[in-house]
Design a protein around this motif. Structure first.
Motif, mmCIF file in Angstrom:
data_model
loop_
_atom_site.group_PDB
_atom_site.id
_atom_site.type_symbol
_atom_site.label_atom_id
_atom_site.label_comp_id
_atom_site.label_asym_id
_atom_site.label_seq_id
_atom_site.Cartn_x
_atom_site.Cartn_y
_atom_site.Cartn_z
ATOM 1 N N GLU A 124 27.133 54.643 27.911
ATOM 2 C CA GLU A 124 27.562 53.372 28.476
ATOM 3 C C GLU A 124 28.935 53.545 29.101
ATOM 4 O O GLU A 124 29.710 54.431 28.723
ATOM 5 N N ARG A 125 29.218 52.692 30.058
ATOM 6 C CA ARG A 125 30.564 52.654 30.613
ATOM 7 C C ARG A 125 30.960 51.189 30.756
ATOM 8 O O ARG A 125 30.118 50.295 30.740
ATOM 9 N N ILE A 126 32.235 50.962 30.869
ATOM 10 C CA ILE A 126 32.746 49.593 30.998
ATOM 11 C C ILE A 126 33.331 49.423 32.390
ATOM 12 O O ILE A 126 34.258 50.150 32.780
ATOM 13 N N ASN A 127 32.761 48.494 33.143
ATOM 14 C CA ASN A 127 33.303 48.141 34.456
ATOM 15 C C ASN A 127 34.274 46.982 34.290
ATOM 16 O O ASN A 127 33.961 45.985 33.632
ATOM 17 N N GLU A 128 35.429 47.116 34.880
ATOM 18 C CA GLU A 128 36.424 46.051 34.837
ATOM 19 C C GLU A 128 36.697 45.556 36.247
ATOM 20 O O GLU A 128 36.648 46.329 37.212
ATOM 21 N N SER A 129 36.961 44.290 36.369
ATOM 22 C CA SER A 129 37.374 43.755 37.661
ATOM 23 C C SER A 129 38.478 42.739 37.449
ATOM 24 O O SER A 129 38.620 42.155 36.368
ATOM 25 N N LEU A 130 39.256 42.556 38.478
ATOM 26 C CA LEU A 130 40.419 41.685 38.410
ATOM 27 C C LEU A 130 40.377 40.673 39.543
ATOM 28 O O LEU A 130 40.164 41.034 40.697
ATOM 29 N N GLY A 131 40.548 39.423 39.192
ATOM 30 C CA GLY A 131 40.598 38.359 40.189
ATOM 31 C C GLY A 131 41.619 37.320 39.780
ATOM 32 O O GLY A 131 42.502 37.571 38.952
ATOM 33 N N SER A 132 41.483 36.142 40.357
ATOM 34 C CA SER A 132 42.413 35.062 40.094
ATOM 35 C C SER A 132 41.637 33.798 39.740
ATOM 36 O O SER A 132 40.413 33.733 39.886
ATOM 37 N N GLY A 133 42.350 32.808 39.260
ATOM 38 C CA GLY A 133 41.736 31.527 38.930
ATOM 39 C C GLY A 133 42.780 30.433 39.021
ATOM 40 O O GLY A 133 43.988 30.708 39.103
ATOM 41 N N VAL A 134 42.320 29.184 38.992
ATOM 42 C CA VAL A 134 43.214 28.035 39.109
ATOM 43 C C VAL A 134 42.880 27.030 38.013
ATOM 44 O O VAL A 134 41.716 26.625 37.865
ATOM 45 N N ILE A 135 43.875 26.636 37.247
ATOM 46 C CA ILE A 135 43.682 25.592 36.230
ATOM 47 C C ILE A 135 43.604 24.245 36.943
ATOM 48 O O ILE A 135 44.532 23.862 37.669
ATOM 49 N N ILE A 136 42.492 23.538 36.758
ATOM 50 C CA ILE A 136 42.318 22.240 37.421
ATOM 51 C C ILE A 136 42.313 21.076 36.429
ATOM 52 O O ILE A 136 42.337 19.918 36.838
ATOM 53 N N ASP A 137 42.252 21.378 35.126
ATOM 54 C CA ASP A 137 42.290 20.335 34.096
ATOM 55 C C ASP A 137 43.019 20.923 32.895
ATOM 56 O O ASP A 137 42.457 21.729 32.147
ATOM 57 N N ALA A 138 44.285 20.510 32.700
ATOM 58 C CA ALA A 138 45.099 21.086 31.636
ATOM 59 C C ALA A 138 44.616 20.653 30.258
ATOM 60 O O ALA A 138 44.648 21.441 29.308
ATOM 61 N N ALA A 139 44.165 19.411 30.124
ATOM 62 C CA ALA A 139 43.735 18.902 28.822
ATOM 63 C C ALA A 139 42.484 19.613 28.325
ATOM 64 O O ALA A 139 42.359 19.930 27.137
ATOM 65 N N ARG A 140 41.528 19.877 29.225
ATOM 66 C CA ARG A 140 40.268 20.509 28.843
ATOM 67 C C ARG A 140 40.287 22.022 29.027
ATOM 68 O O ARG A 140 39.349 22.702 28.606
ATOM 69 N N GLY A 141 41.300 22.527 29.652
ATOM 70 C CA GLY A 141 41.391 23.967 29.853
ATOM 71 C C GLY A 141 40.449 24.501 30.901
ATOM 72 O O GLY A 141 40.072 25.678 30.864
ATOM 73 N N TYR A 142 40.062 23.663 31.875
ATOM 74 C CA TYR A 142 39.124 24.102 32.911
ATOM 75 C C TYR A 142 39.843 24.979 33.936
ATOM 76 O O TYR A 142 40.908 24.626 34.457
ATOM 77 N N VAL A 143 39.228 26.117 34.230
ATOM 78 C CA VAL A 143 39.757 27.041 35.231
ATOM 79 C C VAL A 143 38.684 27.286 36.279
ATOM 80 O O VAL A 143 37.546 27.632 35.958
ATOM 81 N N LEU A 144 39.060 27.111 37.519
ATOM 82 C CA LEU A 144 38.160 27.326 38.643
ATOM 83 C C LEU A 144 38.382 28.730 39.193
ATOM 84 O O LEU A 144 39.519 29.174 39.364
ATOM 85 N N THR A 145 37.291 29.453 39.456
ATOM 86 C CA THR A 145 37.397 30.789 40.029
ATOM 87 C C THR A 145 36.165 31.055 40.877
ATOM 88 O O THR A 145 35.356 30.143 41.108
ATOM 89 N N ASN A 146 36.012 32.286 41.335
ATOM 90 C CA ASN A 146 34.840 32.659 42.126
ATOM 91 C C ASN A 146 33.713 33.142 41.219
ATOM 92 O O ASN A 146 33.949 33.790 40.203
ATOM 93 N N HIS A 147 32.479 32.854 41.640
ATOM 94 C CA HIS A 147 31.313 33.369 40.920
ATOM 95 C C HIS A 147 31.344 34.885 40.877
ATOM 96 O O HIS A 147 31.054 35.496 39.847
ATOM 97 N N HIS A 148 31.716 35.504 41.983
ATOM 98 C CA HIS A 148 31.663 36.965 42.020
ATOM 99 C C HIS A 148 32.715 37.620 41.139
ATOM 100 O O HIS A 148 32.612 38.791 40.804
ATOM 101 N N VAL A 149 33.731 36.882 40.733
ATOM 102 C CA VAL A 149 34.745 37.424 39.834
ATOM 103 C C VAL A 149 34.194 37.573 38.417
ATOM 104 O O VAL A 149 34.487 38.552 37.726
ATOM 105 N N VAL A 150 33.370 36.607 37.970
ATOM 106 C CA VAL A 150 32.898 36.611 36.584
ATOM 107 C C VAL A 150 31.414 36.953 36.469
ATOM 108 O O VAL A 150 30.865 36.942 35.371
ATOM 109 N N GLU A 151 30.761 37.270 37.583
ATOM 110 C CA GLU A 151 29.327 37.529 37.568
ATOM 111 C C GLU A 151 28.986 38.687 36.622
ATOM 112 O O GLU A 151 29.568 39.760 36.693
#
Length: 476
Positions: free
Chosen positions: A101-128
């Protein structure tokens, strides 16, 4: 048909697939070490010195409020190394140290859009396909994120982080953007944390880019590079008006930024997030028509002055278009006042619309203009084979990913085939793309289902397998 085209024209600088840390590329290896840097990379904002005699203020006060809401998103995926020797117990005993097995890592960015709920918006391809998602906040804290949902075809994903004292960015109205408005991109390009670039809105409603999903992009000349995926595009009021997703460069993703960055409008992102929160999935509306592009010869035969619009070739029974009175042979030239230049443009509009939306259609019928009003209905998400034909028992069909359709492929995707089923015994496999069939013409899942209104004596499928291997299957 040629193989599915490689997306050579896209520098997916915030590229689909994220900023892959394990790519066999010396440039990527260099940036992997840079990802640990915590410094802010200084940039020069592309703003005039003065406007109407008044000095332009610094962007620093706005950025001090906005930057804490932009985070770094690091993902890990465990990938099994495919090697036939690993199936041999003798080989495994001789070489137990060889990793399977090997571990693939990727790095992207995200934006917090709801501080109370901890919601972070990012791209599908970042977390796919990620097995682990870690979010690093601007203050240095790193927390494990929970995946809430994503939409591949608009490249939007929503994750949640269990942290307090968060800062969120307010969502602005991207429909109010004008060409020439100043914007600022915030993200983590090449592993450099909290990097800011500035520019203007170069275009709005950008579409027609091969290989991407549904398209209504904000185009900007603010630098967007690998690692910016999922980062923020903000206006001068510090409002989130776009999610950075890709950059265009004919020379490839490592050729550098050339001022053609693409961002997903905040209003589109808001609609997707609302559906992910309330339904867990994104449900799209459809008119229920199949269309094709006009040729000069067809346009002349229909009494049209130019070959522009979407020619309706079939209206599906029970659809919103059928209820509105749309007929085969009609040419849709505009929808809600927006020009429709091609069949793809109409399809793109549908894909960005919600179920229940009522739209105004401008149609040419027998060369004469006609106004119609239609309500979009829900698209089918999947079709089980035995509901179409017993010879397809065991197979499940879904619409193609929009990125393939934008690349010029039409048809349906076989999402899975049950082992030992009738479809499997005929040779059908998960991942196959069905391009054509003896059941009749179709371009998408709805048309595929409609093509079986009468079952053909022989069912022959034309398939595309592995992206390039074409063939035919006789279903028995």
């Amino acid at each position: 048909m040629r193989p599915i085209p490689t997306l050579l024209t896209l520098a997916l600088a915030a590229a689909f697939g994220g900023f892959t840390a394990t790519a066999i590329n010396a440039h990527l290896d260099n940036r992997a070490s840079a990802a640990t840097l915590g410094t802010v990379v200084p940039t020069t904002a592309a703003l005039p010195a003065a406007v109407a005699g008044q000095a332009v203020p610094s962007l620093a006060p706005m950025l001090e409020q906005a930057m804490p809401a932009v985070v770094s998103v690091n993902t890990k995926q465990v990938v099994r190394v495919r090697n036939p020797y690993f199936d041999d117990p003798f080989f495994r005993r001789l070489f137990p140290q060889v990793p399977q097995e090997r571990i693939n890592e990727s790095l992207g960015s995200g934006v917090i859009i709801d501080a109370a709920r901890g919601y972070v918006l990012t791209n599908h391809h970042v977390v796919e396909n990620a097995d682990d998602v870690q979010v690093t906040l601007a203050d240095g804290r790193t927390v494990k994120a929970e995946f809430l949902g994503s939409d591949r075809d608009t490249d939007i994903a929503l994750i949640r982080i269990p942290a307090d004292k968060l800062t969120a960015l307010p969502l602005g109205n991207s429909d109010q953007l004008r060409v020439g408005d100043f914007v600022v991109a915030i993200g983590n390009p090449f592993g450099f944390s909290q990097t800011v670039t500035s520019g203007i809105v170069s275009a709005v409603g950008r579409s027609g880019i091969r290989g991407l999903g549904y398209q209504n992009f904000i185009q900007t000349d603010a630098s967007i590079n690998p690692g910016n995926s999922g980062g923020a595009l903000v206006n001068l009021n510090g409002q989130l008006i776009g999610i950075n997703t890709a950059s265009y460069n004919p020379q490839g993703s490592m050729a550098g930024n050339i001022g053609l960055g693409l961002a997903i409008p905040s209003n589109l992102a808001r609609d997707v997030v609302e559906q992910l929160i309330t339904k867990g999935v994104v449900v799209r509306g459809t008119l229920g028509v199949e269309t094709q592009n006009l040729t000069p010869q067809i346009a002349q035969g229909l009494g049209l002055e130019e070959a522009r619009g979407a020619l309706v070739t079939r209206v599906l029974a029970g659809s919103g278009a059928a209820a509105a009175g749309v007929k085969a042979g009609d040419v849709v030239t505009a929808i809600n006042g927006q020009r429709v230049d091609s069949a793809q443009a109409l399809h793109n509009f549908e894909g960005l619309s919600t179920v229940g939306r009522t739209v105004d259609l401008e149609v040419r019928r027998d060369g004469k203009p006609l106004q119609l009003k239609a309500t979009l209905k829900e698209q089918p998400r999947a079709v089980v084979g035995d509901t179409l034909d017993p010879r397809l028992t065991g197979a499940t069909f879904v619409d193609l990913p929009e990125s393939l359709r934008q690349a010029g492929i039409n048809g349906v995707l076989v999402s899975e085939v049950a082992r030992g089923s009738r479809a499997a015994q005929s040779g059908l496999a998960g991942g196959d793309v069905i391009l054509a069939a003896s059941s009749g013409a179709f371009t998408d899942l709805a048309g595929w289902r409609a093509s079986f209104s009468q079952r053909p004596p022989q069912l022959v499928l034309s398939i595309l397998r592995g992206g390039s291997q074409r063939g035919q299957l006789m279903m028995r």
